[in-house]
Enzyme design. Structure first.
Site, mmCIF file in Angstrom:
data_model
loop_
_atom_site.group_PDB
_atom_site.id
_atom_site.type_symbol
_atom_site.label_atom_id
_atom_site.label_comp_id
_atom_site.label_asym_id
_atom_site.label_seq_id
_atom_site.Cartn_x
_atom_site.Cartn_y
_atom_site.Cartn_z
ATOM 1 N N HIS A 292 42.702 35.631 41.758
ATOM 2 C CA HIS A 292 43.040 35.624 43.105
ATOM 3 C C HIS A 292 41.990 36.321 44.045
ATOM 4 O O HIS A 292 40.968 36.846 43.600
ATOM 5 C CB HIS A 292 44.492 36.625 43.439
ATOM 6 C CG HIS A 292 45.575 35.994 42.831
ATOM 7 N ND1 HIS A 292 46.512 34.951 43.049
ATOM 8 C CD2 HIS A 292 46.459 36.486 41.581
ATOM 9 C CE1 HIS A 292 47.451 34.761 42.523
ATOM 10 N NE2 HIS A 292 47.581 35.663 41.462
ATOM 11 N N CYS B 157 46.504 31.266 38.692
ATOM 12 C CA CYS B 157 47.563 32.116 37.995
ATOM 13 C C CYS B 157 48.784 31.214 37.908
ATOM 14 O O CYS B 157 48.698 30.511 37.021
ATOM 15 C CB CYS B 157 47.838 33.362 39.112
ATOM 16 S SG CYS B 157 48.667 34.692 38.174
HETATM 17 N N1 GLN Z 1 54.620 34.618 37.824
HETATM 18 C C1 GLN Z 1 53.535 34.674 36.770
HETATM 19 C C2 GLN Z 1 53.053 36.097 36.109
HETATM 20 O O1 GLN Z 1 53.544 36.988 36.468
HETATM 21 C C3 GLN Z 1 52.346 34.370 37.850
HETATM 22 C C4 GLN Z 1 51.953 35.281 38.778
HETATM 23 C C5 GLN Z 1 50.894 34.889 39.929
HETATM 24 O O2 GLN Z 1 50.755 33.938 40.446
HETATM 25 N N2 GLN Z 1 50.318 35.982 40.560
HETATM 26 O O3 GLN Z 1 52.339 35.959 35.319
#
Ligand code: GLN
Length: 238
Positions: free
Chosen positions: A190, A93
């Protein structure tokens, strides 16, 4: 045999239990009597001069990404060398987003990426949240969950990890999830990802070992519970 793992920005990018990926890699090595040297890295200057077989970078909110992006970007050339030396990189992510050219959050300037993957990410007003099932080329599946507003766009010719069967994936539009270049894997999954995807975990371990050892397969493990969890997750709804 021995594997060295660098957990990049461990104190900052460890959202939604992404540390489970490290726990899985370490355990699946140790269950095979493969020694593991695990180093938690807060700033990339700590990797200089150290050989690592696997780099892991987890996810994080925009704020955490802002904290580490400037440091990571200083090591763009270093990571190019590592990737060309067949190091394995798994990025989840927010970490994945910073492997591209940039991540543009809602507020503030673009965060520089290290351009390991020919892609870019821009925050959207759609929060993509929920269970994800990804179908790989060999029709096997990866399961996890996603929670991101960033939409990642791969340049033409960049290989995704797979097609989205359930969920949004890279951008909720092109039907693809993740990206793969050499031994680099970026994904929005995740979960954490690896505990419920033992075959993918073993793929990363094998590629890491093949940097130094002449082997073509790993000793199989009894993955009864991992596969049960995977198969249950494949059947989940959004
Ligand atoms: N901040 C990034 C987004 O919202 C990544 C979020 C995350 O790592 N879950 O896309």
């Amino acid at each position: 045999m021995k594997i060295s793992i660098a957990h990049l920005y461990a104190p900052y990018l460890n959202i939604y239990g992404d540390i489970g990926n490290i726990i899985t890699l370490v355990n699946r090595c140790r269950w095979r009597s493969i020694d593991v040297n695990l180093v938690s890295v807060s700033a990339c200057k700590e990797i200089i001069g150290q050989d690592f077989d696997i780099f892991f970078i987890g996810g994080g909110q925009d704020k955490q990404q802002e904290v580490i992006a400037q440091d990571l970007a200083k090591y763009k050339i270093e990571f190019e060398h590592r990737v060309n030396d067949n190091a394995v990189i798994l990025a989840i992510c927010g970490g994945y987003q910073l492997l591209g050219h940039y991540y543009k959050p809602h507020a503030g300037d673009k965060l520089p990426g290290i351009s390991i993957i020919d892609a870019y990410t821009e925050a959207s007003y759609t929060r993509m949240i929920g269970n994800v099932v990804v179908e790989l080329l060999d029709k096997s599946t990866l399961v996890g969950f996603e929670n991101h507003s960033g939409k990642t766009y791969l340049a033409a010719g960049v290989k995704p990890i797979g097609k989205v069967r359930l969920g949004a994936g890279n951008n909720g539009g092109d039907g693809f999830e993740g990206a793969n270049y050499k031994n680099v894997y970026g994904t929005y999954l995740h979960g954490s990802l690896l505990p419920k995807n033992p075959q993918f975990a073993d793929l990363l371990i094998l590629k890491a070992l093949q940097r130094k050892y002449d082997i073509n397969e790993l000793e199989p493990l009894v993955d009864e519970f991992e596969n049960l969890a995977h198969n249950l997750a494949v059947g989940l709804k959004r």
